[in-house]
Design a protein around this motif. Structure first.
Motif, PDB file in Angstrom:
ATOM      1  N   VAL A  74     -20.873  10.181 -21.464  1.00  0.00           N
ATOM      2  CA  VAL A  74     -19.489  10.081 -21.960  1.00  0.00           C
ATOM      3  C   VAL A  74     -19.552   9.486 -23.362  1.00  0.00           C
ATOM      4  N   ASP A  75     -18.997  10.216 -24.339  1.00  0.00           N
ATOM      5  CA  ASP A  75     -18.966   9.752 -25.731  1.00  0.00           C
ATOM      6  C   ASP A  75     -17.520   9.477 -26.143  1.00  0.00           C
ATOM      7  N   VAL A  76     -17.344   8.385 -26.881  1.00  0.00           N
ATOM      8  CA  VAL A  76     -16.039   8.013 -27.432  1.00  0.00           C
ATOM      9  C   VAL A  76     -16.141   8.077 -28.948  1.00  0.00           C
ATOM     10  N   VAL A  77     -15.333   8.921 -29.557  1.00  0.00           N
ATOM     11  CA  VAL A  77     -15.426   9.173 -30.991  1.00  0.00           C
ATOM     12  C   VAL A  77     -14.087   8.843 -31.637  1.00  0.00           C
ATOM     13  N   THR A  78     -14.146   8.158 -32.770  1.00  0.00           N
ATOM     14  CA  THR A  78     -12.947   7.893 -33.578  1.00  0.00           C
ATOM     15  C   THR A  78     -13.192   8.400 -34.982  1.00  0.00           C
ATOM     16  N   GLY A  79     -12.118   8.769 -35.662  1.00  0.00           N
ATOM     17  CA  GLY A  79     -12.266   9.255 -37.026  1.00  0.00           C
ATOM     18  C   GLY A  79     -10.953   9.782 -37.549  1.00  0.00           C
ATOM     19  N   SER A  80     -11.055  10.635 -38.572  1.00  0.00           N
ATOM     20  CA  SER A  80      -9.873  11.196 -39.210  1.00  0.00           C
ATOM     21  C   SER A  80     -10.155  12.649 -39.523  1.00  0.00           C
ATOM     22  N   SER A  81      -9.223  13.521 -39.192  1.00  0.00           N
ATOM     23  CA  SER A  81      -9.353  14.949 -39.444  1.00  0.00           C
ATOM     24  C   SER A  81      -8.118  15.418 -40.205  1.00  0.00           C
ATOM     25  N   GLU A  82      -8.350  15.912 -41.437  1.00  0.00           N
ATOM     26  CA  GLU A  82      -7.256  16.371 -42.298  1.00  0.00           C
ATOM     27  C   GLU A  82      -6.228  15.263 -42.521  1.00  0.00           C
ATOM     28  N   GLY A  83      -6.728  14.037 -42.629  1.00  0.00           N
ATOM     29  CA  GLY A  83      -5.858  12.890 -42.880  1.00  0.00           C
ATOM     30  C   GLY A  83      -5.196  12.318 -41.651  1.00  0.00           C
ATOM     31  N   LEU A  84      -5.436  12.900 -40.462  1.00  0.00           N
ATOM     32  CA  LEU A  84      -4.809  12.422 -39.229  1.00  0.00           C
ATOM     33  C   LEU A  84      -5.831  11.643 -38.416  1.00  0.00           C
ATOM     34  N   PRO A  85      -5.590  10.354 -38.139  1.00  0.00           N
ATOM     35  CA  PRO A  85      -6.517   9.577 -37.316  1.00  0.00           C
ATOM     36  C   PRO A  85      -6.552  10.118 -35.886  1.00  0.00           C
ATOM     37  N   PHE A  86      -7.712   9.990 -35.238  1.00  0.00           N
ATOM     38  CA  PHE A  86      -7.835  10.476 -33.863  1.00  0.00           C
ATOM     39  C   PHE A  86      -8.854   9.634 -33.113  1.00  0.00           C
ATOM     40  N   VAL A  87      -8.732   9.706 -31.790  1.00  0.00           N
ATOM     41  CA  VAL A  87      -9.743   9.165 -30.893  1.00  0.00           C
ATOM     42  C   VAL A  87      -9.931  10.190 -29.786  1.00  0.00           C
ATOM     43  N   GLU A  88     -11.187  10.439 -29.433  1.00  0.00           N
ATOM     44  CA  GLU A  88     -11.432  11.436 -28.392  1.00  0.00           C
ATOM     45  C   GLU A  88     -12.540  10.946 -27.463  1.00  0.00           C
ATOM     46  N   VAL A  89     -12.416  11.385 -26.206  1.00  0.00           N
ATOM     47  CA  VAL A  89     -13.391  11.038 -25.171  1.00  0.00           C
ATOM     48  C   VAL A  89     -13.955  12.346 -24.636  1.00  0.00           C
ATOM     49  N   CYS A  90     -15.271  12.519 -24.756  1.00  0.00           N
ATOM     50  CA  CYS A  90     -15.942  13.733 -24.293  1.00  0.00           C
ATOM     51  C   CYS A  90     -16.893  13.371 -23.152  1.00  0.00           C
ATOM     52  N   ASP A  91     -16.932  14.235 -22.138  1.00  0.00           N
ATOM     53  CA  ASP A  91     -17.815  13.973 -21.000  1.00  0.00           C
ATOM     54  C   ASP A  91     -18.592  15.233 -20.656  1.00  0.00           C
ATOM     55  N   SER A  92     -19.590  15.051 -19.796  1.00  0.00           N
ATOM     56  CA  SER A  92     -20.437  16.159 -19.348  1.00  0.00           C
ATOM     57  C   SER A  92     -20.107  16.550 -17.921  1.00  0.00           C
ATOM     58  N   GLY A  93     -18.860  16.311 -17.518  1.00  0.00           N
ATOM     59  CA  GLY A  93     -18.455  16.648 -16.158  1.00  0.00           C
ATOM     60  C   GLY A  93     -18.097  18.106 -16.012  1.00  0.00           C
ATOM     61  N   GLU A  94     -17.327  18.386 -14.987  1.00  0.00           N
ATOM     62  CA  GLU A  94     -16.974  19.771 -14.689  1.00  0.00           C
ATOM     63  C   GLU A  94     -15.810  20.280 -15.529  1.00  0.00           C
ATOM     64  N   GLY A  95     -15.083  19.379 -16.222  1.00  0.00           N
ATOM     65  CA  GLY A  95     -13.987  19.799 -17.067  1.00  0.00           C
ATOM     66  C   GLY A  95     -12.743  20.192 -16.274  1.00  0.00           C
ATOM     67  N   ILE A  96     -11.754  20.710 -16.997  1.00  0.00           N
ATOM     68  CA  ILE A  96     -10.493  21.151 -16.391  1.00  0.00           C
ATOM     69  C   ILE A  96     -10.221  22.578 -16.850  1.00  0.00           C
ATOM     70  N   PRO A  97      -9.947  23.490 -15.939  1.00  0.00           N
ATOM     71  CA  PRO A  97      -9.637  24.867 -16.335  1.00  0.00           C
ATOM     72  C   PRO A  97      -8.417  24.900 -17.252  1.00  0.00           C
ATOM     73  N   PRO A  98      -8.395  25.837 -18.224  1.00  0.00           N
ATOM     74  CA  PRO A  98      -7.249  25.907 -19.157  1.00  0.00           C
ATOM     75  C   PRO A  98      -5.909  26.055 -18.451  1.00  0.00           C
ATOM     76  N   ALA A  99      -5.872  26.728 -17.310  1.00  0.00           N
ATOM     77  CA  ALA A  99      -4.594  26.944 -16.611  1.00  0.00           C
ATOM     78  C   ALA A  99      -4.008  25.646 -16.066  1.00  0.00           C
ATOM     79  N   GLU A 100      -4.842  24.612 -15.872  1.00  0.00           N
ATOM     80  CA  GLU A 100      -4.366  23.359 -15.288  1.00  0.00           C
ATOM     81  C   GLU A 100      -4.233  22.239 -16.321  1.00  0.00           C
ATOM     82  N   ARG A 101      -4.549  22.497 -17.569  1.00  0.00           N
ATOM     83  CA  ARG A 101      -4.597  21.416 -18.560  1.00  0.00           C
ATOM     84  C   ARG A 101      -3.221  20.856 -18.902  1.00  0.00           C
ATOM     85  N   GLU A 102      -2.175  21.601 -18.665  1.00  0.00           N
ATOM     86  CA  GLU A 102      -0.839  21.064 -18.898  1.00  0.00           C
ATOM     87  C   GLU A 102      -0.306  20.354 -17.659  1.00  0.00           C
TER      88      GLU A 102
END
Length: 437
Positions: free
Chosen positions: A352-380
């Motif tokens: 599990v990686d936790v990344v912070t930074g700025s993209s196109e002037g917008l600050p962000f924080v993201e958490v990435c994992d190596s799990g099974e993920g979530i299908p696009p149909a269920e992401r909302e």
């Protein structure tokens, strides 16, 4: 309490009174000009009649006539001697230029007309005060009826204003009939154009209130449903512990009971957190928050859990400081929920990686994992309260991502779910640009 009806009545009466006074002033000036023109003509005619009488040697006009109080006559000889004066007691002007002239004698102004006849000068004078009285009397005759009608106008205005404000009374009565059960919108038909913005604003308020009440009822119902299951399980586990035949069975039952208590406590904590994030629950002051430092602190809090699951939890080195305007405690909860979900659904030996930074002037924080993920149909749908994926191997309260979205919306941020390069899910929160101090 100020009354709009009374204020309108006083304002309209004041405007009408000022208009009447302005009309009276205009009428006075008009009457004075007309009277001056007419009386100047009379002065000239009277002077001409004196000229004719003087020519025939017969002066019949006497001070005791009807015009004695309005006109005064004096005649000057060729050598400047006054040979006739109709009113000896009056302070008449001395010999003045011929024609119409206004003269101030010190005791009052006079309007004088003079003409010359055979070396003699005939002057007819009239006090200007008389003309002012005539003009004032004419103006009062015009204005008096309107002043007498003011009380009648006040009553009529009071009635008309009351009828004009009747729609506001109807709107107030309609709002008074609304209850927490019946929050129907107010009717906007046959409503004056001036009242339409008020009705529209009230309808929007009623709609927001109805949605808030529905959300509250749904929240209470869902919370009761979610707590009923773990409480029932706890009851069964207590009964199993009571019926345990030996110490080993009793220890196993108490272990299950302990785990059930922890899950119930976690659910209650999540419910309390979500309740604090409800609209109207209070707003915190936003301060500059360093996402990099905050992420490091949350990672430290979850290191023991990650070690217990043999998961590599960390952040890329040499990340730059990244500031956003936010509530540090709320953002800590947001990041903790993202990391907890990632750890829960990442298998042993994962990452599990936790990344912070700025993209196109917008600050962000993201958490990435190596799990099974979530299908696009269920992401909302995973942001809905108490929603659990059917294929999820780990049991949870179903409130983690709902809390994440609620906190993000309070910070005007957005939550994006996508596939991670590690093979699992990438949960990214993008914040608005922080204005420079």
């Amino acid at each position: 309490m100020k009354s709009i009806r009374r204020q309108l009545l006083l304002a309209l009466l004041a405007v009408i009174t000022l208009a009447i006074l302005a009309g009276a002033l205009a009428a006075y000036r008009t009457a004075r000009d007309e009277a001056s023109a007419l009386l100047d003509y009379q002065l000239r005619q009277l002077a001409l009649s004196f000229r004719d009488e003087a020519r025939h040697g017969a002066l019949r006009w006497k001070p005791g006539s009807d015009d004695a109080e309005e006109f005064s006559v004096q005649i000057w000889a060729a050598d400047g001697t006054r040979i006739y004066l109709s009113h000896p007691l009056q302070d008449l002007p001395h010999q003045v230029p011929l024609g119409h002239v206004t003269v101030d004698t010190g005791s009052g102004k006079w309007r004088v007309f003079g003409l010359q006849q055979g070396g003699q000068v005939i002057q007819v004078a009239q006090p200007m005060q008389l003309r002012d009285r005539l003009a004032l009397a004419a103006a009062l005759r015009i204005v008096a009826p309107f002043l007498l009608l003011l009380p009648v106008l006040a009553v009529l205005i009071w009635v008309v204003i009351g009828r004009g404000l009747r729609p506001l009374v109807d709107v107030a009565q309609a709002v008074g009939t609304r209850t927490a059960i019946a929050l129907d919108p107010l009717p906007d038909r046959q409503v004056p154009a001036e009242v339409v913005p008020l009705v529209v604003a009230l309808n929007e308020l009623l709609l927001r209130l109805q949605r808030a009440l529905e959300q509250q009822r749904e929240f209470v119902a869902d919370a009761a449903h979610e707590l009923r299951t773990p409480l029932a399980a706890l009851t069964l586990q207590v009964q199993l512990a009571e019926r345990a035949a030996d110490a080993a069975a009793r220890d196993e039952a108490f272990g299950e009971l302990k785990g059930g208590l922890q899950r119930a406590t976690h659910s209650v904590q999540q419910l309390l957190t979500l309740a604090r994030l409800e609209p109207g629950a209070g707003e915190s002051t936003l301060q500059p928050v360093d996402l990099r430092q905050l992420a490091a602190e949350v990672i430290v809090d979850h290191l023991l859990l990650a070690e217990a699951r043999q998961i590599d939890l960390g952040a890329p080195p040499q990340q730059q400081s990244c500031f956003v305007a936010g509530d540090a405690d709320a953002l800590r909860i947001l990041l903790a929920n993202l990391i907890s979900n990632a750890l829960r659904f990442t298998p042993r030996g994962g990452r599990v990686d936790v990344v912070t930074g700025s993209s196109e002037g917008l600050p962000f924080v993201e958490v990435c994992d190596s799990g099974e993920g979530i299908p696009p149909a269920e992401r909302e749908r995973v942001f809905d309260r108490f929603y659990r994926r059917a294929a999820a191997g780990e049991a949870g309260s179903g409130l983690g991502l709902a809390i994440v979205r609620a906190i993000a919306e309070r910070h005007r941020a957005r939550v994006l779910l996508a596939d991670a390069k590690l093979g699992g899910l990438r949960a990214r929160v993008e914040f608005p640009r922080l204005a420079p101090p």
